[in-house]
Design a protein around this motif. Structure first.
Motif, PDB file in Angstrom:
ATOM      1  N   LEU A  26       0.990  -1.201   0.121  1.00 13.44           N
ATOM      2  CA  LEU A  26       0.114  -0.123  -0.125  1.00 13.44           C
ATOM      3  C   LEU A  26       0.956   1.125   0.019  1.00 13.44           C
ATOM      4  N   LYS A  29       3.130   2.570  -3.235  1.00 13.24           N
ATOM      5  CA  LYS A  29       2.654   2.909  -4.254  1.00 13.24           C
ATOM      6  C   LYS A  29       2.364   4.829  -4.303  1.00 13.24           C
ATOM      7  N   ASN A  30       2.313   5.211  -2.710  1.00 18.36           N
ATOM      8  CA  ASN A  30       2.039   6.453  -2.541  1.00 18.36           C
ATOM      9  C   ASN A  30       3.394   7.350  -2.699  1.00 18.36           C
ATOM     10  N   ARG A  72      -9.361  -6.777   1.690  1.00 18.70           N
ATOM     11  CA  ARG A  72      -8.209  -6.241   1.225  1.00 18.70           C
ATOM     12  C   ARG A  72      -7.982  -4.862   2.085  1.00 18.70           C
ATOM     13  N   SER A  74      -7.221  -1.212   2.689  1.00 19.20           N
ATOM     14  CA  SER A  74      -7.618  -0.170   2.404  1.00 19.20           C
ATOM     15  C   SER A  74      -6.696   1.354   2.910  1.00 19.20           C
ATOM     16  N   ASP A  97      -5.021   3.579   0.264  1.00 13.04           N
ATOM     17  CA  ASP A  97      -4.436   2.888  -1.015  1.00 13.04           C
ATOM     18  C   ASP A  97      -4.848   3.796  -2.450  1.00 13.04           C
ATOM     19  N   VAL A  98      -3.830   3.832  -3.060  1.00 14.33           N
ATOM     20  CA  VAL A  98      -3.803   5.040  -4.063  1.00 14.33           C
ATOM     21  C   VAL A  98      -4.927   4.696  -4.867  1.00 14.33           C
ATOM     22  N   SER A  99      -5.293   3.320  -5.175  1.00 12.40           N
ATOM     23  CA  SER A  99      -6.251   2.874  -6.226  1.00 12.40           C
ATOM     24  C   SER A  99      -7.624   3.473  -5.876  1.00 12.40           C
ATOM     25  N   MET A 100      -7.896   3.939  -4.414  1.00  3.78           N
ATOM     26  CA  MET A 100      -9.437   4.326  -4.157  1.00  3.78           C
ATOM     27  C   MET A 100      -9.106   6.037  -3.335  1.00  3.78           C
ATOM     28  N   GLN A 101      -8.085   6.578  -3.939  1.00  4.77           N
ATOM     29  CA  GLN A 101      -7.957   8.001  -3.449  1.00  4.77           C
ATOM     30  C   GLN A 101      -8.779   8.865  -4.115  1.00  4.77           C
ATOM     31  N   SER A 103     -11.723   9.837  -3.645  1.00  2.44           N
ATOM     32  CA  SER A 103     -13.110   9.498  -3.845  1.00  2.44           C
ATOM     33  C   SER A 103     -13.945   9.421  -2.300  1.00  2.44           C
TER      34      SER A 103
END
Ligand SMILES: CC(C)(COP(=O)(O)OP(=O)(O)OC[C@H]1O[C@@H](n2cnc3c(N)ncnc32)[C@H](O)[C@@H]1OP(=O)(O)O)[C@@H](O)C(=O)NCCC(=O)NCCS
Length: 166
Positions: A26, A29-30, A72, A74, A97-101, A103
């Motif tokens: 996690l 990726k940031n 998962r 988050s 997690d970048v994939s849900m930032q 939002s």
């Protein structure tokens, strides 16, 4: 304190060394965060953070926790209760997690956390963020944290203190 009650949307639990690979996946990726707050993350740094304590606090005051959805990871939260004073909770680290930032995930987690901490009797939440990191500054200000005006400078960056009254 039962942090599992801090979110209605996520399963919240304390993380252990077995979770380090997921936390590392996690965090790494940031990249923006580590650009402002070097060095970059490693599994060893995560392990150290899991046990790191501010002055005059004890293991029982620390909650190094993960927010999970459908199994998962988050978000990761490092919370110290009773620091720097008894009625203050301190966020040492928070990352999604970048994939849900972008939002609303982070804001929802922090909003629910503040409501939970208020119920637990805390009066304020305090934290520090790298003052030049636009993402962190925007996020905390948007979530009701106001700069205290205190700036703690290290060799590589300056950390601004911010707090939110509950
Ligand atoms: C800061 C962080 C926790 C926010 O999580 P999130 O799930 O994206 O949170 P939200 O979606 O609720 O809010 C993100 C806000 O940041 C803004 N943002 C994102 N990137 C930005 C950037 N580079 N510059 C300025 N603002 C930015 C978004 O526009 C959004 O604000 P808006 O709703 O007013 O448009 C997440 O980006 C993160 O983990 N960053 C790396 C770690 C970090 O900086 N943690 C905080 C400091 S300890």
């Amino acid at each position: 304190m039962d942090l599992s009650k801090a979110s209605a949307l996520y399963t919240v639990r304390l993380l252990t060394e077995d979770d380090i690979p997921a936390v590392y996946a996690l965090c790494r990726k940031n990249t923006l965060y580590y650009q402002y707050c070097p060095p970059s993350v490693t599994p060893e740094i995560i392990r150290e953070d899991m046990y790191a304590l501010p002055p005059h606090t004890q293991r029982k005051d620390k909650y190094y926790a993960g927010y999970f959805r459908e199994g998962r990871l988050s978000a990761v939260l490092d919370l110290i209760c009773g620091y720097p004073d008894e009625r203050t909770a301190f966020i040492g680290f928070f990352m999604t997690d970048v994939s849900m930032q972008n939002s609303g995930t982070g804001s929802q987690i922090i909003s629910d956390l503040c409501a939970f901490l208020k119920e637990e009797g805390f009066l304020r939440v305090r934290l520090g963020y790298v003052s030049t990191n636009p993402q962190a500054a925007h996020f905390w200000h948007k979530n009701g944290f106001a700069d205290t005006g205190q700036l703690y400078s290290s060799e590589r960056y300056a950390v601004a203190a911010a707090e939110r009254f509950l």
